[in-house]
Structure formats: C-alpha cells, structure tokens
Scaffold this motif. Structure first.
Motif, PDB file in Angstrom:
ATOM      1  N   LYS A 126    -132.678 148.655  76.330  1.00 59.08           N
ATOM      2  CA  LYS A 126    -134.118 148.474  76.537  1.00 59.08           C
ATOM      3  C   LYS A 126    -134.545 148.856  77.951  1.00 59.08           C
ATOM      4  O   LYS A 126    -135.740 148.848  78.267  1.00 59.08           O
ATOM      5  N   PHE A 127    -133.597 149.175  78.835  1.00 59.28           N
ATOM      6  CA  PHE A 127    -133.905 149.383  80.242  1.00 59.28           C
ATOM      7  C   PHE A 127    -133.373 150.710  80.753  1.00 59.28           C
ATOM      8  O   PHE A 127    -132.435 151.292  80.198  1.00 59.28           O
ATOM      9  N   ILE A 128    -133.979 151.163  81.837  1.00 58.44           N
ATOM     10  CA  ILE A 128    -133.462 152.284  82.620  1.00 58.44           C
ATOM     11  C   ILE A 128    -133.019 151.708  83.958  1.00 58.44           C
ATOM     12  O   ILE A 128    -133.830 151.152  84.709  1.00 58.44           O
ATOM     13  N   TRP A 129    -131.726 151.820  84.254  1.00 56.32           N
ATOM     14  CA  TRP A 129    -131.187 151.259  85.496  1.00 56.32           C
ATOM     15  C   TRP A 129    -131.165 152.362  86.542  1.00 56.32           C
ATOM     16  O   TRP A 129    -130.524 153.395  86.366  1.00 56.32           O
ATOM     17  N   THR A 130    -131.877 152.149  87.631  1.00 54.48           N
ATOM     18  CA  THR A 130    -132.111 153.204  88.612  1.00 54.48           C
ATOM     19  C   THR A 130    -131.247 153.095  89.857  1.00 54.48           C
ATOM     20  O   THR A 130    -131.157 154.039  90.636  1.00 54.48           O
ATOM     21  N   ILE A 181    -144.325 152.503  86.227  1.00 53.85           N
ATOM     22  CA  ILE A 181    -143.335 153.571  86.125  1.00 53.85           C
ATOM     23  C   ILE A 181    -143.928 154.744  85.345  1.00 53.85           C
ATOM     24  O   ILE A 181    -144.530 154.567  84.289  1.00 53.85           O
ATOM     25  N   LEU A 182    -143.730 155.953  85.853  1.00 60.00           N
ATOM     26  CA  LEU A 182    -144.233 157.166  85.212  1.00 60.00           C
ATOM     27  C   LEU A 182    -143.053 157.911  84.595  1.00 60.00           C
ATOM     28  O   LEU A 182    -142.279 158.562  85.295  1.00 60.00           O
ATOM     29  N   GLU A 183    -142.895 157.755  83.287  1.00 59.39           N
ATOM     30  CA  GLU A 183    -141.811 158.440  82.595  1.00 59.39           C
ATOM     31  C   GLU A 183    -142.322 159.767  82.038  1.00 59.39           C
ATOM     32  O   GLU A 183    -143.505 159.898  81.730  1.00 59.39           O
ATOM     33  N   ARG A 217    -127.507 145.721  89.271  1.00 55.78           N
ATOM     34  CA  ARG A 217    -128.298 146.912  88.954  1.00 55.78           C
ATOM     35  C   ARG A 217    -129.780 146.587  88.970  1.00 55.78           C
ATOM     36  O   ARG A 217    -130.187 145.504  88.549  1.00 55.78           O
ATOM     37  N   MET A 218    -130.562 147.546  89.434  1.00 56.28           N
ATOM     38  CA  MET A 218    -132.012 147.442  89.471  1.00 56.28           C
ATOM     39  C   MET A 218    -132.583 148.340  88.387  1.00 56.28           C
ATOM     40  O   MET A 218    -132.106 149.454  88.176  1.00 56.28           O
ATOM     41  N   GLY A 219    -133.634 147.852  87.669  1.00 59.92           N
ATOM     42  CA  GLY A 219    -134.180 148.689  86.626  1.00 59.92           C
ATOM     43  C   GLY A 219    -135.543 148.257  86.134  1.00 59.92           C
ATOM     44  O   GLY A 219    -136.133 147.287  86.616  1.00 59.92           O
ATOM     45  N   HIS A 220    -136.022 149.001  85.154  1.00 59.64           N
ATOM     46  CA  HIS A 220    -137.326 148.728  84.549  1.00 59.64           C
ATOM     47  C   HIS A 220    -137.237 148.993  83.054  1.00 59.64           C
ATOM     48  O   HIS A 220    -136.358 149.739  82.587  1.00 59.64           O
ATOM     49  N   PRO A 221    -138.117 148.410  82.260  1.00 49.36           N
ATOM     50  CA  PRO A 221    -138.061 148.584  80.801  1.00 49.36           C
ATOM     51  C   PRO A 221    -138.410 150.013  80.391  1.00 49.36           C
ATOM     52  O   PRO A 221    -139.243 150.676  81.013  1.00 49.36           O
ATOM     53  N   LYS A 222    -137.770 150.479  79.316  1.00 45.70           N
ATOM     54  CA  LYS A 222    -138.179 151.746  78.708  1.00 45.70           C
ATOM     55  C   LYS A 222    -139.557 151.595  78.082  1.00 45.70           C
ATOM     56  O   LYS A 222    -140.372 152.509  78.127  1.00 45.70           O
ATOM     57  N   SER A 223    -139.779 150.442  77.478  1.00 45.80           N
ATOM     58  CA  SER A 223    -141.075 150.131  76.870  1.00 45.80           C
ATOM     59  C   SER A 223    -141.494 148.748  77.331  1.00 45.80           C
ATOM     60  O   SER A 223    -140.909 147.755  76.919  1.00 45.80           O
ATOM     61  N   ALA A 224    -142.493 148.702  78.222  1.00 49.38           N
ATOM     62  CA  ALA A 224    -142.939 147.411  78.753  1.00 49.38           C
ATOM     63  C   ALA A 224    -143.440 146.503  77.638  1.00 49.38           C
ATOM     64  O   ALA A 224    -143.196 145.300  77.647  1.00 49.38           O
ATOM     65  N   MET A 225    -144.123 147.076  76.645  1.00 52.51           N
ATOM     66  CA  MET A 225    -144.669 146.262  75.559  1.00 52.51           C
ATOM     67  C   MET A 225    -143.553 145.630  74.735  1.00 52.51           C
ATOM     68  O   MET A 225    -143.608 144.452  74.388  1.00 52.51           O
ATOM     69  N   GLU A 226    -142.504 146.397  74.442  1.00 49.38           N
ATOM     70  CA  GLU A 226    -141.400 145.872  73.647  1.00 49.38           C
ATOM     71  C   GLU A 226    -140.691 144.735  74.380  1.00 49.38           C
ATOM     72  O   GLU A 226    -140.371 143.701  73.801  1.00 49.38           O
ATOM     73  N   VAL A 227    -140.473 144.901  75.678  1.00 44.73           N
ATOM     74  CA  VAL A 227    -139.777 143.898  76.459  1.00 44.73           C
ATOM     75  C   VAL A 227    -140.620 142.632  76.584  1.00 44.73           C
ATOM     76  O   VAL A 227    -140.113 141.516  76.477  1.00 44.73           O
ATOM     77  N   GLU A 228    -141.923 142.773  76.785  1.00 43.94           N
ATOM     78  CA  GLU A 228    -142.791 141.601  76.872  1.00 43.94           C
ATOM     79  C   GLU A 228    -142.790 140.825  75.558  1.00 43.94           C
ATOM     80  O   GLU A 228    -142.834 139.605  75.544  1.00 43.94           O
ATOM     81  N   ASN A 229    -142.733 141.522  74.442  1.00 39.13           N
ATOM     82  CA  ASN A 229    -142.659 140.846  73.144  1.00 39.13           C
ATOM     83  C   ASN A 229    -141.358 140.058  73.023  1.00 39.13           C
ATOM     84  O   ASN A 229    -141.333 138.965  72.462  1.00 39.13           O
ATOM     85  N   ASP A 230    -140.266 140.616  73.551  1.00 31.17           N
ATOM     86  CA  ASP A 230    -138.993 139.911  73.516  1.00 31.17           C
ATOM     87  C   ASP A 230    -139.029 138.653  74.380  1.00 31.17           C
ATOM     88  O   ASP A 230    -138.429 137.636  74.047  1.00 31.17           O
TER      89      ASP A 230
END
Length: 377
Positions: free
Chosen positions: A227-231, A300-302, A201-214
C-alpha cells in the motif's frame, strides 16, 4: 550627491550566490532582501530561501511547486502579463520558503512523540490481544494483562517482521526512534523476544483514500507494504536483548515526508520453549521529532515522486510557538474504539477485577498512574 555603487552588481552571479548561501538565519535573509531593490530582486529571482532550505534538508529538492490553499490563485489577469505572473510566483515561493526556513531553524525545543496511530504489522500471533496497537502504550501490563505485539513464530530465525505507523503530520523532522523489546514475565526464565537489528523506512501511501479507509478499521494484522511507496531507508542499527527502551538516534535530523514510518525488525534471537519457534515481540515504540503542521503539508505527485508543498499562513504562529517553547501542537483526533475493542477491554478489566487473569501482586509492580483506567469507555 556622491554616486554609490552596489558592490554585488560588480560580482559574478555565482559569487553572489555563494555569499548568500552563507546566511544561516532567516532573519539575515530578510535583512539582506531589504538592503536595496537589487538585493531584494536577486534573493527572490534566484530562489535563495529555497536553496537555504534544501541545504538544511536535501529532501526539499523534490518540491515541484508550492501553493497557498487559503490564498487566491495568481492569474495573468491579476498581474497584467505572463512575465509579471512569473515574478508574482517567484515572490510567493520566496515567502513560503522563508517561512519554512524560519520553522526549520527554530526547532530548538525537546522533541515530542510523533506517532499518531498504528497501522499494520506483517504478522500477529494472537490478534487482537497481541496487536501492534499495544506498542503505543508504554506500560507492559494493562489491567493485569501483558501488553505487547507479537509476531507469528518461525523455525527460521532470519525471517524479518515489519511494523507500520502513521505520524502526526505528513511533514515531520525526526531525530530518534525508540523501541522496547518485550520481556515475557509469564514464561520460565523471563525470555526477551528482541530482534537482532532494526532499520527504518520513510514513505507515503500509493492511494491516500485506500489507506484512510483502512485506518477507520482495526489496525491490520497482515502485511501492508504493497500500500506504500518507501522513499528513504536508514542504516541498520543493532538491537540488544534487554528489557529497556533502546534509543536509535539518526545521524542527522531527517525531514520525514509522507507521514508513514516502517520499522523493519531483522533477525530473531529468542526461541519459545513451548513450541520451539522463534518470535519477535515489542512492548513499546516511540518516534521523537517535530511535526511541521499546521503551517505546512504536502501532496505527493505521482508517478514523478515529487511533491506539492502547501503553506497555511494562519498556522505559522502555532507551528513556530510549538517548536520553540516545547509545547506540543494540537493532538490529532483520537480514533473511536470499535465495539470489538470496547468489549475486549471490558472483558480484560472484569478478568482483572475478579482475579481470573491476575498475576501475583509482587509481579505486577504497578506505577501509581497505571491504576487509572485511561481511555476506558
């Protein structure tokens, strides 16, 4: 003087678009745009360069707009009128997509490793010794100890597992994903804990800041799908219960948008003798392709799911050079080991040196370069 007529002006717009759509080389597009002012205006005004890019990778149809962060923003005061500003924006878009087309059609070299870092596993049996981090090392032994990721055991062999990785860029052209199941050489019969099949699966974080902290901490040993949206999801590939790096080639190269990969391991085939539970274990994972950085990045533009394409002109030469001559782009900065990781690696080394966790010499079968203490601090 003899009057010359441009034959394109005699054709319907759809017919002209069909003609330009036959161009498959960015150099041809450049040549066409300098034939005459009409040809140039037609190429720019109808977004021909974008159409050619979308023809190569349909995912680019989700580009909302493009920008050049290292250039000054176009304003009405710069160009004199809103109509002039619209034309300047079309010219900028043409330049960006023409550069992107040049990169996409120049991916001739052998693919390179595109994983930057492991992120999380849906479960881990013995953390951190059997962490997902071990799957980034091609060796199945490290300082005499087995190096692999292991799921928790289950009575139900249908329970799936997932592994999530961060790629080297948020835009990559991916061609192949390779997985090596782990062979437990320290258990009777040397069982191989593979999955029945695999899906990507390909995806991007729902919150880039939260994922970078992880990412600043140790890779997670619990599910992180929320934590992700799989597109995009690939087809399902069958795995074999063999101790080798199994290649899963995608039917067509895929433009990986978002920078994160999820590997779904579906079905369990091997039961552990000591507890009667089914496990999945992975020794090594590789993702092969080409990052499009540093020239191109996305935002990403949510909630629309569309994205902003960012073009950095100064990085174009580097991206083109790395994609055409087989050289890798500059590596991503390495994450520093935490105190816990440093201590664990030191203990592992000491155990090996004093023989406390040493396998039989014949069982080790080390390669020459495996005797080096790579990355040891």
């Amino acid at each position: 003087m003899e009057v010359c007529l441009d034959f394109l002006q005699l054709l319907e717009t759809d017919m002209v678009l069909n003609i330009f759509s036959c161009l498959d080389d960015p150099a041809d597009l450049v040549r066409a745009s300098i034939v005459s002012r009409y040809w140039r205006d037609f190429v720019i005004g109808n977004g021909i360069s974008k159409q050619l890019c979308v023809g190569l990778f349909p995912q680019l149809a989700n580009v909302e707009h493009v920008t050049e962060p290292d250039c000054r923003t176009i304003t009405v005061t710069d160009v004199g009128s809103s109509k002039s500003m619209e034309w300047e924006i079309l010219k900028r878009d043409h330049k960006v997509y023409a550069a992107l087309l040049q990169v996409l059609t120049n991916l001739k070299s052998s693919p390179i490793e595109c994983i930057a870092e492991s992120f999380s596993a849906s479960s881990t049996d013995n953390y951190p010794d059997e962490s997902i981090r071990n799957t980034l090392d091609p060796r199945d032994r490290y300082f005499g100890r087995a190096s692999y990721w292991s799921s928790k055991g289950h009575k139900d062999p249908s329970v799936p597992e997932t592994l999530i990785y961060k790629l080297k860029a948020d835009l990559c052209v991916i061609t192949e994903i390779d997985i090596r199941p782990f062979e437990a050489f320290f258990q009777p019969g040397n069982p191989i804990y593979s999955a029945k099949s695999v899906r990507f699966r390909m995806g991007h974080p729902k919150s880039a800041m939260e994922v970078e902290n992880d990412l600043s901490r140790l890779p997670l040993q619990q599910p992180a799908d929320d934590k992700f949206i799989w597109t995009c999801t690939s087809q399902e590939f069958a795995m074999t219960q063999e101790n080798n790096l199994q290649q899963f080639k995608l039917p067509e190269p895929v433009l990986w948008i978002g920078g994160y990969l999820q590997i779904e391991l579906l079905g369990r085939v091997q039961r552990q003798e000591t507890d009667g539970l089914f496990y999945i274990c992975v020794s090594h994972v590789k993702v092969l392709g080409r990052p499009l950085s540093p020239a191109f990045h996305i935002e990403i533009l949510e909630p629309s799911g569309k994205f902003l394409l960012k073009y950095y002109h100064d990085g174009l030469h580097h991206t083109l050079q790395s994609s055409s001559n087989g050289k890798e782009p500059e590596p991503a900065p390495m994450r520093l080991l935490t105190a816990e990781e440093m201590l664990r690696e030191r203990v592992g080394l000491l155990q090996y040196l004093v023989g406390g966790n040493r396998q039989d010499d014949d069982a080790l079968d080390w390669d020459d370069d495996e005797n080096e203490m790579d990355g040891f601090i």
